[in-house]
Design a protein around this motif. Sequence first.
Motif, PDB file in Angstrom:
ATOM      1  N   HIS A  48      70.440  70.867  33.591  1.00  0.00           N
ATOM      2  CA  HIS A  48      70.928  71.099  32.227  1.00  0.00           C
ATOM      3  C   HIS A  48      72.315  70.497  32.079  1.00  0.00           C
ATOM      4  O   HIS A  48      72.842  69.907  33.018  1.00  0.00           O
ATOM      5  CB  HIS A  48      70.877  72.588  31.858  1.00  0.00           C
ATOM      6  N   HIS A 108      68.549  79.873  29.507  1.00  0.00           N
ATOM      7  CA  HIS A 108      69.981  79.642  29.721  1.00  0.00           C
ATOM      8  C   HIS A 108      70.483  78.865  28.504  1.00  0.00           C
ATOM      9  O   HIS A 108      69.853  78.919  27.434  1.00  0.00           O
ATOM     10  CB  HIS A 108      70.116  78.839  31.039  1.00  0.00           C
ATOM     11  N   ASP A 142      69.908  76.963  36.200  1.00  0.00           N
ATOM     12  CA  ASP A 142      70.525  78.236  35.811  1.00  0.00           C
ATOM     13  C   ASP A 142      69.506  78.948  34.949  1.00  0.00           C
ATOM     14  O   ASP A 142      69.048  78.396  33.935  1.00  0.00           O
ATOM     15  CB  ASP A 142      71.785  77.994  34.969  1.00  0.00           C
TER      16      ASP A 142
HETATM   17 NI    NI Z   1      74.686  76.537  33.283  1.00  0.00          NI
END
Ligand code: NI
Length: 227
Positions: A48, A108, A142
């Motif tokens: 990400h 996330h 994450d």
């Molecule tokens: Ni992150």
Amino acid sequence: MRLTYLGHSCFLVRTPTATLLLDPFLTGNPLASARAEDVTCDYILCSHGHDDHIGDAAAISKRCGAPIICNFEIGEYLNAQGLKTAALNPGGGADFPFGRVKFTIAHHSSSLVEAGGKITYLGTPCGMLIHAGGKSLYHAGDTALFLDMQLIGRGGLDAALIPIGDRFTMGPEDALEALDLLRPKVAVPMHYNTWDPIRQDAPKFAAAAAARGHSVNSLKPGASLEI
Ligand code: NI
Ligand code: MN
């Protein structure tokens, strides 16, 4: 497949035919076991857009000529800087000379905070499923715990890299439930101890996982694991 932990969520993965660098964040990472300038790889994978996952991607990609495998928006953002990318989005996979990469969902966010606090949104956060040399590796990115992790584990996982830091991702309690859903042969905790707000007791987590029948290898930055 050989995994070397470089600190935070960054791993160097040696497959039989290529070296992959996952979530490169070495510059400014207090736990980094290598300098960005010293790392060489054939491909870079980014889960990400947060700086602690793509921080060194552009510089290493340029120096090594390594394409960056990432979501569509990060791909467009990096293409505009003249970088080579290969874009995927959750649920999608693609074949590469070293094997197959499939992106999964992750719960996330995925923004880039630029100078002056300007936020550029870089698509949806992802997990990364890598099949190479007959082995399967899941880097969760994450994420929060989510029930669909049972789908990610259904083909069998040789290893899972899972965040345990809490606050921005799963903490240890939810990470234990993630292992129940993923059922990897071995799990490596990540995204902890880099800074005080994500400090965790990895040996305690490993012991709790063992009591539930899971194998956890708390790699120290710089250490490697053959799967
Ligand atoms: Ni992150
Ligand atoms: Mn992060």
